[in-house]
Design a protein around this motif. Sequence first.
Motif, PDB file in Angstrom:
ATOM      1  N   ILE A  55      -8.979 -41.695  33.474  1.00  0.00           N
ATOM      2  CA  ILE A  55      -9.481 -41.019  34.680  1.00  0.00           C
ATOM      3  C   ILE A  55     -10.898 -40.496  34.448  1.00  0.00           C
ATOM      4  CG2 ILE A  55      -9.151 -39.012  36.187  1.00  0.00           C
ATOM      5  CD1 ILE A  55      -6.092 -39.473  35.745  1.00  0.00           C
ATOM      6  N   LEU A  56     -11.122 -39.855  33.304  1.00  0.00           N
ATOM      7  CA  LEU A  56     -12.461 -39.338  33.002  1.00  0.00           C
ATOM      8  C   LEU A  56     -13.485 -40.468  32.943  1.00  0.00           C
ATOM      9  CD1 LEU A  56     -11.632 -36.636  30.305  1.00  0.00           C
ATOM     10  CD2 LEU A  56     -12.287 -36.263  32.703  1.00  0.00           C
ATOM     11  N   ASP A  57     -13.102 -41.585  32.356  1.00  0.00           N
ATOM     12  CA  ASP A  57     -14.004 -42.744  32.291  1.00  0.00           C
ATOM     13  C   ASP A  57     -14.288 -43.282  33.697  1.00  0.00           C
ATOM     14  OD1 ASP A  57     -14.020 -42.517  29.524  1.00  0.00           O
ATOM     15  OD2 ASP A  57     -12.678 -44.224  29.197  1.00  0.00           O
ATOM     16  N   HIS A  58     -13.244 -43.392  34.497  1.00  0.00           N
ATOM     17  CA  HIS A  58     -13.381 -43.913  35.861  1.00  0.00           C
ATOM     18  C   HIS A  58     -14.329 -43.046  36.686  1.00  0.00           C
ATOM     19  CE1 HIS A  58     -12.309 -45.615  39.730  1.00  0.00           C
ATOM     20  NE2 HIS A  58     -11.962 -44.416  40.152  1.00  0.00           N
ATOM     21  N   LEU A  59     -14.213 -41.734  36.546  1.00  0.00           N
ATOM     22  CA  LEU A  59     -15.028 -40.805  37.328  1.00  0.00           C
ATOM     23  C   LEU A  59     -16.325 -40.390  36.621  1.00  0.00           C
ATOM     24  CD1 LEU A  59     -12.188 -38.519  38.722  1.00  0.00           C
ATOM     25  CD2 LEU A  59     -13.371 -40.390  39.897  1.00  0.00           C
ATOM     26  N   GLU A  60     -16.482 -40.852  35.380  1.00  0.00           N
ATOM     27  CA  GLU A  60     -17.664 -40.532  34.570  1.00  0.00           C
ATOM     28  C   GLU A  60     -17.854 -39.015  34.438  1.00  0.00           C
ATOM     29  OE1 GLU A  60     -20.835 -42.704  36.493  1.00  0.00           O
ATOM     30  OE2 GLU A  60     -20.101 -44.621  35.711  1.00  0.00           O
TER      31      GLU A  60
END
Length: 169
Positions: free
Chosen positions: A72-77
């Motif tokens: 999720i953190l990667d997806h939302l940067e």
Amino acid sequence: MGMLLVEIYEKLAPGEDAELLTRQHQTTQETPELFELIAEYDGLRELIEVLQEQRIQLAIQTNRSRASLQLILDHLELEPFFACIITPQDIIHPKPHEEGILKIAKTLHVQPTEMVMVGDSHFDILAGKAARTAATVGLTHGFGKHEELKTAGADYIIDSLAELLPAIT
């Protein structure tokens, strides 16, 4: 939702293999279709910008697995904005126990009384209270219901991130 995923499945499907259901759930969470449904809350980037200008460190404590949170953190940067991230893999006792908050405090070299716990479940509020944070803020736009957050003892209850700064400053 506050609890560990396996605990949720133990409650939702008593007598079933909660570990298997958890693994299937986690596999589903890794699909592109699911990521299309994930969006950040309105005002999140603006709030982070203001907090960074004020040199306020941000941390996450979640009962979500590290792998799931990372996706999720990667997806939302969003990962670069957080000075510390605590998942169940980093502690023995998940929320509502205070261990995670105390570990964040130690990592960031602050006292819990200098921290504010912001969360959308009564487990978040209970963890903040147990750690004796300066304040606890319940968010109703996640999983939190106003009455549950109030019963847990939230110092402030807000309906949007735009209300956070006035509540804690």
